[in-house]
Design a protein around this motif. Structure first.
Motif, PDB file in Angstrom:
ATOM      1  N   PRO A 117       1.810  -4.026  -3.640  1.00 34.59           N
ATOM      2  CA  PRO A 117       1.890  -4.168  -2.162  1.00 34.59           C
ATOM      3  C   PRO A 117       2.379  -2.647  -1.722  1.00 34.59           C
ATOM      4  N   MET A 118       2.863  -1.672  -2.492  1.00 27.68           N
ATOM      5  CA  MET A 118       2.995  -0.194  -2.025  1.00 27.68           C
ATOM      6  C   MET A 118       1.752   0.282  -1.497  1.00 27.68           C
ATOM      7  N   ALA A 119       0.518   0.040  -2.052  1.00 33.09           N
ATOM      8  CA  ALA A 119      -0.629   0.665  -1.646  1.00 33.09           C
ATOM      9  C   ALA A 119      -1.208  -0.069  -0.490  1.00 33.09           C
ATOM     10  N   VAL A 120      -0.730  -1.189  -0.400  1.00 36.30           N
ATOM     11  CA  VAL A 120      -1.382  -1.973   1.009  1.00 36.30           C
ATOM     12  C   VAL A 120      -0.412  -1.297   2.111  1.00 36.30           C
ATOM     13  N   ILE A 121       0.677  -1.188   2.006  1.00 43.91           N
ATOM     14  CA  ILE A 121       1.640  -0.387   2.852  1.00 43.91           C
ATOM     15  C   ILE A 121       1.008   0.646   3.181  1.00 43.91           C
ATOM     16  N   ARG A 122       0.713   1.663   2.210  1.00 45.65           N
ATOM     17  CA  ARG A 122       0.394   3.097   2.457  1.00 45.65           C
ATOM     18  C   ARG A 122      -0.982   3.012   3.535  1.00 45.65           C
ATOM     19  N   VAL A 123      -1.809   2.176   3.004  1.00 45.53           N
ATOM     20  CA  VAL A 123      -3.364   2.027   3.761  1.00 45.53           C
ATOM     21  C   VAL A 123      -2.807   1.982   5.344  1.00 45.53           C
ATOM     22  N   PHE A 124      -1.930   0.875   5.476  1.00 48.73           N
ATOM     23  CA  PHE A 124      -1.573   0.592   6.864  1.00 48.73           C
ATOM     24  C   PHE A 124      -1.014   1.638   7.651  1.00 48.73           C
ATOM     25  N   ILE A 125      -0.075   2.206   6.929  1.00 50.37           N
ATOM     26  CA  ILE A 125       0.594   3.365   7.662  1.00 50.37           C
ATOM     27  C   ILE A 125      -0.612   4.631   7.851  1.00 50.37           C
ATOM     28  N   GLN A 126      -1.335   4.722   7.011  1.00 50.89           N
ATOM     29  CA  GLN A 126      -2.491   5.622   7.387  1.00 50.89           C
ATOM     30  C   GLN A 126      -3.140   5.327   8.485  1.00 50.89           C
ATOM     31  N   LEU A 127      -3.781   4.072   8.797  1.00 49.32           N
ATOM     32  CA  LEU A 127      -4.386   3.616   9.699  1.00 49.32           C
ATOM     33  C   LEU A 127      -3.532   3.702  11.051  1.00 49.32           C
ATOM     34  N   LEU A 128      -2.370   3.619  11.010  1.00 51.46           N
ATOM     35  CA  LEU A 128      -1.508   3.523  12.084  1.00 51.46           C
ATOM     36  C   LEU A 128      -1.502   5.179  12.600  1.00 51.46           C
ATOM     37  N   GLN A 129      -1.437   5.996  11.727  1.00 45.15           N
ATOM     38  CA  GLN A 129      -1.157   7.226  11.900  1.00 45.15           C
ATOM     39  C   GLN A 129      -2.568   7.769  12.537  1.00 45.15           C
ATOM     40  N   GLU A 130      -3.758   7.391  11.835  1.00 44.27           N
ATOM     41  CA  GLU A 130      -4.828   7.813  12.459  1.00 44.27           C
ATOM     42  C   GLU A 130      -4.981   7.452  13.832  1.00 44.27           C
ATOM     43  N   ARG A 131      -4.752   6.049  14.268  1.00 44.94           N
ATOM     44  CA  ARG A 131      -4.697   5.513  15.552  1.00 44.94           C
ATOM     45  C   ARG A 131      -3.743   6.234  16.807  1.00 44.94           C
ATOM     46  N   SER A 132      -2.680   6.667  16.242  1.00 43.30           N
ATOM     47  CA  SER A 132      -1.888   7.160  17.107  1.00 43.30           C
ATOM     48  C   SER A 132      -2.292   8.660  17.620  1.00 43.30           C
ATOM     49  N   GLY A 133      -3.402   9.312  16.799  1.00 40.69           N
ATOM     50  CA  GLY A 133      -3.853  10.661  17.275  1.00 40.69           C
ATOM     51  C   GLY A 133      -2.699  11.645  16.864  1.00 40.69           C
ATOM     52  N   THR A 134      -2.764  12.898  17.593  1.00 40.78           N
ATOM     53  CA  THR A 134      -2.106  14.002  17.353  1.00 40.78           C
ATOM     54  C   THR A 134      -0.638  13.694  17.799  1.00 40.78           C
ATOM     55  N   ALA A 135      -0.498  12.988  18.698  1.00 40.94           N
ATOM     56  CA  ALA A 135       0.587  12.653  19.112  1.00 40.94           C
ATOM     57  C   ALA A 135       1.398  11.718  18.479  1.00 40.94           C
ATOM     58  N   GLY A 136       1.046  11.181  17.390  1.00 38.82           N
ATOM     59  CA  GLY A 136       1.716   9.993  16.508  1.00 38.82           C
ATOM     60  C   GLY A 136       3.076  10.333  16.186  1.00 38.82           C
ATOM     61  N   HIS A 137       3.611   9.225  15.691  1.00 39.55           N
ATOM     62  CA  HIS A 137       5.165   9.272  15.322  1.00 39.55           C
ATOM     63  C   HIS A 137       5.250  10.336  14.177  1.00 39.55           C
ATOM     64  N   PRO A 138       6.440  11.026  14.239  1.00 39.03           N
ATOM     65  CA  PRO A 138       6.337  11.988  12.888  1.00 39.03           C
ATOM     66  C   PRO A 138       6.918  11.291  11.799  1.00 39.03           C
ATOM     67  N   TYR A 139       7.145  10.095  11.887  1.00 39.94           N
ATOM     68  CA  TYR A 139       7.923   9.358  10.458  1.00 39.94           C
ATOM     69  C   TYR A 139       6.441   8.900   9.604  1.00 39.94           C
ATOM     70  N   TYR A 140       5.459   8.993  10.267  1.00 43.96           N
ATOM     71  CA  TYR A 140       4.348   8.398   9.416  1.00 43.96           C
ATOM     72  C   TYR A 140       4.041   9.436   8.281  1.00 43.96           C
ATOM     73  N   PRO A 141       4.085  10.743   8.214  1.00 36.76           N
ATOM     74  CA  PRO A 141       3.790  11.430   7.168  1.00 36.76           C
ATOM     75  C   PRO A 141       5.019  11.339   6.038  1.00 36.76           C
TER      76      PRO A 141
END
Length: 207
Positions: A117-141
């Protein structure tokens, strides 16, 4: 007859003080009742094999057999005792090692279930980070780094369970602490605590 090995377990007892004297003298020197010993039962025709008994801090496997004469009667008895103190300790240690091995195998299986499940969470966080662009939430990284850190901890744990070699490498402690600062800030904010940091000295270690 009495062998010298027996005398080593009874301080102050001499062979010449036993030969020709009643068996009760030996039993009394050992602090036990002669009537309750296995050799007395063997004189009545009883056979005892590997009866576990304790004497002080030592453990013995005691055997006692009747001696039969040519006419078929009982002419005497013999008792042979083997100290098994260290053997029992070794058996206990082996049992503990087997249990630890089983726990390690179970834990290794559980960690695999945690990792999925950690791997699944990581994938979705990466997708959210990519969709949010450069102004994405700093907590994603930070979330991704923490997931990677937990994954590394699981790898280290599995290396212990599987007897794998873990290579050491030089690490900047300050960098590690800096990556943890947002987590400390979140915990402090949750608990209503104010705090500040100051970076002055650089340390390095191998871990």
């Amino acid at each position: 007859m009495v062998n010298y090995a027996l005398l080593t377990y009874v301080p102050g007892l001499q062979r010449e003080n036993l030969i020709g004297r009643p068996y009760g003298v030996l039993a009394e020197a050992c602090g036990i009742s002669g009537a309750d010993t296995l050799i007395m039962g063997a004189l009545q025709g009883e056979t005892h094999r590997s009866v576990i008994g304790e004497y002080g801090d030592r453990t013995f496997a005691v055997n006692a057999f009747p001696l039969h004469s040519l006419q078929g009667g009982i002419s005497g008895a013999v008792s042979i005792s083997l100290e098994i103190t260290e053997l029992l300790k070794l058996r206990k240690e082996i049992g503990n090692m087997e249990r630890l091995s089983l726990v390690g195998q179970m834990a290794a299986s559980i960690t695999h279930e945690i990792r999925n499940p950690m791997a699944v969470i990581r994938v979705f966080i990466q997708l959210l980070q990519e969709r949010s662009g450069t102004a994405g939430h700093p907590y994603y990284p930070i979330i991704i780094d923490e997931l990677d850190r937990e994954n590394a901890i699981i790898d280290d744990f599995l290396s212990l369970a599987q007897n794998r070699i873990v290579e050491r490498k030089q690490t900047d402690i300050n960098a590690i602490v800096r990556t943890l600062e947002p987590l400390f800030s979140a915990e402090a904010n949750y608990r209503g605590i104010s705090w500040n940091t100051a970076w002055t000295t650089t340390y390095r270690c191998c871990c």
